[in-house]
Design a protein around this motif. Structure first.
Motif, PDB file in Angstrom:
ATOM      1  N   GLY A   1      20.738 -14.746   4.232  1.00  0.00           N
ATOM      2  CA  GLY A   1      20.675 -14.042   5.584  1.00  0.00           C
ATOM      3  C   GLY A   1      19.424 -13.411   5.516  1.00  0.00           C
ATOM      4  N   ALA A   2      18.619 -13.115   6.559  1.00  0.00           N
ATOM      5  CA  ALA A   2      17.295 -12.449   6.691  1.00  0.00           C
ATOM      6  C   ALA A   2      17.327 -11.361   7.795  1.00  0.00           C
ATOM      7  CB  ALA A   2      16.210 -13.137   6.939  1.00  0.00           C
ATOM      8  N   LYS A   3      17.225 -10.262   7.527  1.00  0.00           N
ATOM      9  CA  LYS A   3      17.202  -8.976   8.378  1.00  0.00           C
ATOM     10  C   LYS A   3      15.910  -8.030   8.247  1.00  0.00           C
ATOM     11  CE  LYS A   3      20.086  -5.990   5.821  1.00  0.00           C
ATOM     12  NZ  LYS A   3      21.426  -5.458   5.874  1.00  0.00           N
ATOM     13  N   LEU A   4      15.596  -7.590   9.374  1.00  0.00           N
ATOM     14  CA  LEU A   4      14.478  -6.540   9.600  1.00  0.00           C
ATOM     15  C   LEU A   4      14.987  -5.233   9.070  1.00  0.00           C
ATOM     16  CD1 LEU A   4      13.231  -7.540  13.066  1.00  0.00           C
ATOM     17  CD2 LEU A   4      12.543  -8.405  10.843  1.00  0.00           C
ATOM     18  N   SER A   5      14.017  -4.466   8.603  1.00  0.00           N
ATOM     19  CA  SER A   5      14.334  -2.969   8.064  1.00  0.00           C
ATOM     20  C   SER A   5      15.243  -2.243   8.996  1.00  0.00           C
ATOM     21  CB  SER A   5      13.115  -2.096   7.694  1.00  0.00           C
ATOM     22  OG  SER A   5      12.393  -2.214   8.571  1.00  0.00           O
ATOM     23  N   ASN A   6      15.311  -2.396  10.354  1.00  0.00           N
ATOM     24  CA  ASN A   6      16.051  -1.902  11.458  1.00  0.00           C
ATOM     25  C   ASN A   6      17.364  -2.430  11.509  1.00  0.00           C
ATOM     26  OD1 ASN A   6      15.512  -4.052  12.993  1.00  0.00           O
ATOM     27  ND2 ASN A   6      14.315  -3.002  14.612  1.00  0.00           N
TER      28      ASN A   6
ATOM     29  N   LYS B   1      10.734 -17.351   4.611  1.00  0.00           N
ATOM     30  CA  LYS B   1       9.727 -17.944   5.537  1.00  0.00           C
ATOM     31  C   LYS B   1       9.976 -17.315   6.861  1.00  0.00           C
ATOM     32  CE  LYS B   1       8.832 -22.250   3.009  1.00  0.00           C
ATOM     33  NZ  LYS B   1       9.079 -23.615   3.074  1.00  0.00           N
ATOM     34  N   ALA B   2      11.160 -17.343   7.286  1.00  0.00           N
ATOM     35  CA  ALA B   2      11.625 -16.628   8.697  1.00  0.00           C
ATOM     36  C   ALA B   2      11.180 -15.095   8.681  1.00  0.00           C
ATOM     37  CB  ALA B   2      13.110 -16.878   8.882  1.00  0.00           C
ATOM     38  N   LEU B   3      11.372 -14.477   7.543  1.00  0.00           N
ATOM     39  CA  LEU B   3      10.865 -13.057   7.793  1.00  0.00           C
ATOM     40  C   LEU B   3       9.481 -12.910   7.658  1.00  0.00           C
ATOM     41  CD1 LEU B   3      12.306 -10.327   7.814  1.00  0.00           C
ATOM     42  CD2 LEU B   3      12.113 -10.399   5.244  1.00  0.00           C
ATOM     43  N   THR B   4       8.709 -13.722   6.872  1.00  0.00           N
ATOM     44  CA  THR B   4       7.464 -13.541   6.922  1.00  0.00           C
ATOM     45  C   THR B   4       6.652 -14.024   8.347  1.00  0.00           C
ATOM     46  OG1 THR B   4       7.133 -15.630   5.767  1.00  0.00           O
ATOM     47  CG2 THR B   4       7.095 -13.897   4.268  1.00  0.00           C
TER      48      THR B   4
ATOM     49  N   SER C   1       0.782  -1.197  -0.076  1.00  0.00           N
ATOM     50  CA  SER C   1      -0.199  -0.008   0.093  1.00  0.00           C
ATOM     51  C   SER C   1       0.758   1.290   0.043  1.00  0.00           C
ATOM     52  CB  SER C   1      -1.097   0.173   1.110  1.00  0.00           C
ATOM     53  OG  SER C   1      -0.272   0.152   2.382  1.00  0.00           O
ATOM     54  N   ASP C   2       2.054   1.365   0.529  1.00  0.00           N
ATOM     55  CA  ASP C   2       2.697   2.596   0.733  1.00  0.00           C
ATOM     56  C   ASP C   2       4.327   2.090   0.307  1.00  0.00           C
ATOM     57  OD1 ASP C   2       4.041   1.079   2.830  1.00  0.00           O
ATOM     58  OD2 ASP C   2       3.280   2.665   4.412  1.00  0.00           O
ATOM     59  N   GLY C   3       4.702   0.919  -0.008  1.00  0.00           N
ATOM     60  CA  GLY C   3       6.194   0.752  -0.546  1.00  0.00           C
ATOM     61  C   GLY C   3       6.990   0.637   0.582  1.00  0.00           C
ATOM     62  N   LYS C   4       6.578   0.758   1.737  1.00  0.00           N
ATOM     63  CA  LYS C   4       7.762   0.592   2.875  1.00  0.00           C
ATOM     64  C   LYS C   4       8.339  -0.607   3.051  1.00  0.00           C
ATOM     65  CE  LYS C   4       8.245   1.485   7.679  1.00  0.00           C
ATOM     66  NZ  LYS C   4       7.698   1.791   8.926  1.00  0.00           N
ATOM     67  N   VAL C   5       9.739  -0.671   3.000  1.00  0.00           N
ATOM     68  CA  VAL C   5      10.310  -1.975   3.187  1.00  0.00           C
ATOM     69  C   VAL C   5      10.475  -2.350   4.755  1.00  0.00           C
ATOM     70  CG1 VAL C   5      12.711  -2.914   2.760  1.00  0.00           C
ATOM     71  CG2 VAL C   5      11.832  -1.224   1.153  1.00  0.00           C
ATOM     72  N   TYR C   6      10.043  -3.608   4.874  1.00  0.00           N
ATOM     73  CA  TYR C   6      10.225  -4.345   6.231  1.00  0.00           C
ATOM     74  C   TYR C   6      11.367  -5.304   6.418  1.00  0.00           C
ATOM     75  CZ  TYR C   6       5.852  -1.718   7.391  1.00  0.00           C
ATOM     76  OH  TYR C   6       4.755  -0.740   7.841  1.00  0.00           O
ATOM     77  N   GLY C   7      11.915  -5.621   5.462  1.00  0.00           N
ATOM     78  CA  GLY C   7      12.912  -6.652   5.655  1.00  0.00           C
ATOM     79  C   GLY C   7      13.731  -6.983   4.301  1.00  0.00           C
ATOM     80  N   GLN C   8      14.572  -7.857   4.500  1.00  0.00           N
ATOM     81  CA  GLN C   8      15.539  -8.098   3.365  1.00  0.00           C
ATOM     82  C   GLN C   8      15.874  -9.480   3.593  1.00  0.00           C
ATOM     83  OE1 GLN C   8      19.129  -5.858   3.091  1.00  0.00           O
ATOM     84  NE2 GLN C   8      19.466  -6.420   1.040  1.00  0.00           N
ATOM     85  N   VAL C   9      16.044 -10.277   2.445  1.00  0.00           N
ATOM     86  CA  VAL C   9      16.844 -11.512   2.440  1.00  0.00           C
ATOM     87  C   VAL C   9      17.740 -11.299   1.086  1.00  0.00           C
ATOM     88  CG1 VAL C   9      16.382 -13.986   1.578  1.00  0.00           C
ATOM     89  CG2 VAL C   9      14.557 -12.872   2.928  1.00  0.00           C
TER      90      VAL C   9
ATOM     91  N   GLY D   1      18.728 -14.045  11.071  1.00  0.00           N
ATOM     92  CA  GLY D   1      19.442 -15.503  11.083  1.00  0.00           C
ATOM     93  C   GLY D   1      20.159 -15.702   9.934  1.00  0.00           C
ATOM     94  N   HIS D   2      20.837 -16.810   9.603  1.00  0.00           N
ATOM     95  CA  HIS D   2      21.275 -17.205   8.337  1.00  0.00           C
ATOM     96  C   HIS D   2      20.668 -18.582   8.110  1.00  0.00           C
ATOM     97  CE1 HIS D   2      24.861 -15.099   9.950  1.00  0.00           C
ATOM     98  NE2 HIS D   2      24.562 -14.318   8.679  1.00  0.00           N
ATOM     99  N   TYR D   3      20.470 -18.998   6.748  1.00  0.00           N
ATOM    100  CA  TYR D   3      19.391 -20.125   6.269  1.00  0.00           C
ATOM    101  C   TYR D   3      20.408 -20.629   5.219  1.00  0.00           C
ATOM    102  CZ  TYR D   3      16.619 -17.412   9.464  1.00  0.00           C
ATOM    103  OH  TYR D   3      15.762 -16.973  10.417  1.00  0.00           O
TER     104      TYR D   3
END
Length: 72
Positions: A37-42, A57-60, A19-27, A47-49
């Motif tokens: 790796g998976a990390k939140l926007s902050n 799946k970890a991020l969702t 809805s607004d394009g805000k990024v919440y995380g990255q793989v 963790g590492h996968y």
């Protein structure tokens, strides 16, 4: 809130609010290895996968859990 994945090259995916394009995380791939790796926007590392699918799946799962409420 509806989230989706945006592929940014072969080794990076962003988890964002449609809805607004805000990024919440990255793989992301670690230095062209088989580790992801998976990390939140902050910048908090989740963790590492062994694959991008597990990292996604970890991020969702993190945000599914954060968005749950117990209203009745």
């Amino acid at each position: 809130i509806k989230y989706d994945w945006l592929q940014a090259g072969d080794n990076c995916f962003y988890y964002y609010d449609t809805s607004d394009g805000k990024v919440y995380g990255q793989v992301y791939n670690l230095a062209h290895t088989k580790i992801w790796g998976a990390k939140l926007s902050n910048e908090r590392l989740l963790g590492h996968y062994v694959s991008s699918d597990f990292a996604k799946k970890a991020l969702t799962a993190y945000y599914d859990n954060e968005n749950k409420t117990f209203l009745e």
